[in-house]
Design a protein around this motif. Structure first.
Motif, PDB file in Angstrom:
ATOM      1  N   MET A  13     -15.151  12.283  32.588  1.00 15.06           N
ATOM      2  CA  MET A  13     -15.849  11.017  32.775  1.00 15.06           C
ATOM      3  C   MET A  13     -17.298  11.213  33.230  1.00 15.06           C
ATOM      4  N   MET A  14     -18.071  10.147  33.073  1.00 15.27           N
ATOM      5  CA  MET A  14     -19.405  10.114  33.681  1.00 15.27           C
ATOM      6  C   MET A  14     -19.243  10.429  35.161  1.00 15.27           C
ATOM      7  N   GLY A  15     -20.085  11.275  35.678  1.00 17.53           N
ATOM      8  CA  GLY A  15     -20.008  11.598  37.103  1.00 17.53           C
ATOM      9  C   GLY A  15     -19.053  12.731  37.417  1.00 17.53           C
ATOM     10  N   ALA A  16     -18.401  13.290  36.397  1.00 14.58           N
ATOM     11  CA  ALA A  16     -17.467  14.401  36.653  1.00 14.58           C
ATOM     12  C   ALA A  16     -18.226  15.706  36.924  1.00 14.58           C
ATOM     13  N   GLY A  17     -19.512  15.735  36.549  1.00 13.60           N
ATOM     14  CA  GLY A  17     -20.325  16.924  36.808  1.00 13.60           C
ATOM     15  C   GLY A  17     -20.523  17.807  35.592  1.00 13.60           C
ATOM     16  N   LYS A  18     -20.297  17.266  34.402  1.00 10.55           N
ATOM     17  CA  LYS A  18     -20.372  18.088  33.181  1.00 10.55           C
ATOM     18  C   LYS A  18     -21.744  18.762  33.032  1.00 10.55           C
ATOM     19  N   THR A  19     -22.807  18.002  33.297  1.00 10.16           N
ATOM     20  CA  THR A  19     -24.148  18.553  33.093  1.00 10.16           C
ATOM     21  C   THR A  19     -24.486  19.595  34.160  1.00 10.16           C
ATOM     22  N   ARG A 106     -11.865  16.894  35.959  1.00 11.88           N
ATOM     23  CA  ARG A 106     -11.183  15.666  36.380  1.00 11.88           C
ATOM     24  C   ARG A 106     -11.547  15.290  37.816  1.00 11.88           C
ATOM     25  N   ALA A 107     -11.758  14.002  38.024  1.00 12.83           N
ATOM     26  CA  ALA A 107     -12.043  13.520  39.382  1.00 12.83           C
ATOM     27  C   ALA A 107     -11.531  12.091  39.501  1.00 12.83           C
ATOM     28  N   SER A 108     -11.276  11.660  40.717  1.00 18.12           N
ATOM     29  CA  SER A 108     -10.780  10.291  40.919  1.00 18.12           C
ATOM     30  C   SER A 108     -11.916   9.286  40.716  1.00 18.12           C
ATOM     31  N   GLY A 109     -11.539   8.022  40.507  1.00 20.98           N
ATOM     32  CA  GLY A 109     -12.526   6.965  40.316  1.00 20.98           C
ATOM     33  C   GLY A 109     -13.510   6.882  41.474  1.00 20.98           C
ATOM     34  N   ALA A 110     -13.016   7.053  42.690  1.00 18.73           N
ATOM     35  CA  ALA A 110     -13.889   6.940  43.871  1.00 18.73           C
ATOM     36  C   ALA A 110     -14.954   8.040  43.869  1.00 18.73           C
ATOM     37  N   GLU A 156     -12.691  16.952  42.362  1.00 14.80           N
ATOM     38  CA  GLU A 156     -12.658  16.186  43.616  1.00 14.80           C
ATOM     39  C   GLU A 156     -13.935  16.366  44.433  1.00 14.80           C
ATOM     40  N   ASP A 157     -13.814  16.738  45.709  1.00 22.08           N
ATOM     41  CA  ASP A 157     -15.057  16.799  46.489  1.00 22.08           C
ATOM     42  C   ASP A 157     -15.670  18.196  46.534  1.00 22.08           C
ATOM     43  N   LEU A 158     -15.344  19.028  45.545  1.00 28.97           N
ATOM     44  CA  LEU A 158     -15.922  20.369  45.515  1.00 28.97           C
ATOM     45  C   LEU A 158     -17.386  20.317  45.080  1.00 28.97           C
ATOM     46  N   GLY A 159     -18.165  21.300  45.529  1.00 31.61           N
ATOM     47  CA  GLY A 159     -19.562  21.396  45.102  1.00 31.61           C
ATOM     48  C   GLY A 159     -19.654  21.972  43.695  1.00 31.61           C
ATOM     49  N   VAL A 160     -20.844  21.860  43.134  1.00 29.47           N
ATOM     50  CA  VAL A 160     -21.078  22.317  41.759  1.00 29.47           C
ATOM     51  C   VAL A 160     -20.718  23.798  41.592  1.00 29.47           C
ATOM     52  N   ASP A 161     -21.125  24.586  42.593  1.00 31.56           N
ATOM     53  CA  ASP A 161     -20.905  26.025  42.526  1.00 31.56           C
ATOM     54  C   ASP A 161     -19.414  26.371  42.445  1.00 31.56           C
ATOM     55  N   GLU A 162     -18.643  25.714  43.287  1.00 25.06           N
ATOM     56  CA  GLU A 162     -17.199  25.958  43.346  1.00 25.06           C
ATOM     57  C   GLU A 162     -16.518  25.527  42.036  1.00 25.06           C
ATOM     58  N   VAL A 163     -16.948  24.382  41.516  1.00 30.09           N
ATOM     59  CA  VAL A 163     -16.347  23.905  40.263  1.00 30.09           C
ATOM     60  C   VAL A 163     -16.692  24.890  39.137  1.00 30.09           C
ATOM     61  N   ALA A 164     -17.938  25.354  39.126  1.00 26.66           N
ATOM     62  CA  ALA A 164     -18.355  26.321  38.094  1.00 26.66           C
ATOM     63  C   ALA A 164     -17.474  27.573  38.171  1.00 26.66           C
ATOM     64  N   GLU A 165     -17.203  28.037  39.389  1.00 24.37           N
ATOM     65  CA  GLU A 165     -16.337  29.210  39.570  1.00 24.37           C
ATOM     66  C   GLU A 165     -14.953  28.945  38.990  1.00 24.37           C
ATOM     67  N   ARG A 166     -14.440  27.741  39.265  1.00 21.97           N
ATOM     68  CA  ARG A 166     -13.094  27.393  38.761  1.00 21.97           C
ATOM     69  C   ARG A 166     -13.065  27.318  37.244  1.00 21.97           C
ATOM     70  N   VAL A 167     -14.137  26.822  36.666  1.00 21.90           N
ATOM     71  CA  VAL A 167     -14.200  26.753  35.207  1.00 21.90           C
ATOM     72  C   VAL A 167     -14.183  28.167  34.639  1.00 21.90           C
ATOM     73  N   LEU A 168     -14.968  29.049  35.236  1.00 23.10           N
ATOM     74  CA  LEU A 168     -15.023  30.440  34.750  1.00 23.10           C
ATOM     75  C   LEU A 168     -13.662  31.112  34.905  1.00 23.10           C
ATOM     76  N   GLU A 169     -13.021  30.867  36.040  1.00 22.65           N
ATOM     77  CA  GLU A 169     -11.672  31.433  36.263  1.00 22.65           C
ATOM     78  C   GLU A 169     -10.689  30.897  35.225  1.00 22.65           C
ATOM     79  N   ALA A 170     -10.762  29.595  34.998  1.00 17.80           N
ATOM     80  CA  ALA A 170      -9.832  28.960  34.057  1.00 17.80           C
ATOM     81  C   ALA A 170     -10.017  29.503  32.653  1.00 17.80           C
TER      82      ALA A 170
END
Ligand code: S3P
Length: 173
Positions: A13-19, A106-110, A156-170
């Motif tokens: 979704m918009m705001g999920a942090g894709k960019t 994925r992230a919640s609406g809030a 969720e409330d993870l920072g960009v860096d952490e999410v990027a790490e998870r994407v790379l791991e995944a």
């Protein structure tokens, strides 16, 4: 297994942090970063909001489909961020999945509403409550994201860096 020669495609979704996440992942992998909204804007010389306002959503979705096809057909393995609504099209989902690894941020609406703020430049959010609209859209699109994705990363409330790490791991990197 995810091949070095295929694309990494981010949906959500918009705001999920894709960019933000996509740019960082691209930098870490030494790959180009491509955003389908940018491709549409370059192709038309107009902003996304301007296209919605003057030509309507249907025309935007056609242009977006072309952008998804173009990005996925690029020979250089890239990180591709797809506009939030791109997964609604079954054809787009097919193209994405055939082009590489598709990751759903994925992230919640809030959380989404928090990140999107007043929704400036995002025509689907209008002037009403972003949180309610985002929640509704997220629910309507959930099955499409699930069908598009090979992998789900909860941001969720993870920072960009952490999410990027998870994407790379995944993706096994
Ligand atoms: C949309 C998301 C936007 C943009 C357009 C429509 C959507 O992209 O394509 O405003 O339908 O969710 P981002 O997800 O990059 O904000």
């Amino acid at each position: 297994m995810w091949g070095a020669m295929s694309h990494l495609v981010l949906v959500g979704m918009m705001g999920a942090g894709k960019t933000a996440v996509g740019s960082l992942v691209a930098e870490r992998l030494g790959r180009p970063f491509v955003d389908t909204d940018d491709l549409v804007e370059v192709a038309t010389g107009m902003g996304v909001a301007g296209i919605f306002a003057t030509q309507g959503e249907e025309r935007f979705r056609e242009l977006e489909g072309q952008a998804v096809r173009d990005a996925c057909a690029a020979p250089t393995p890239s990180v591709i961020a797809c506009g939030g609504g791109a997964v609604v099209s079954a054809e787009n989902r097919r193209v994405m999945r055939a082009a590489g690894r598709v990751v759903w941020l994925r992230a919640s609406g809030a959380v989404l509403a928090n990140r999107v703020g007043d929704g400036a430049g995002r025509p689907l959010l209008g002037s009403g409550s972003s949180a309610a609209t985002l929640q509704r859209l997220a629910r309507v699109r959930e099955a499409a994201y699930e069908a598009a994705a090979h992998v789900i990363v909860d941001t969720e409330d993870l920072g960009v860096d952490e999410v990027a790490e998870r994407v790379l791991e995944a993706c096994g990197r």
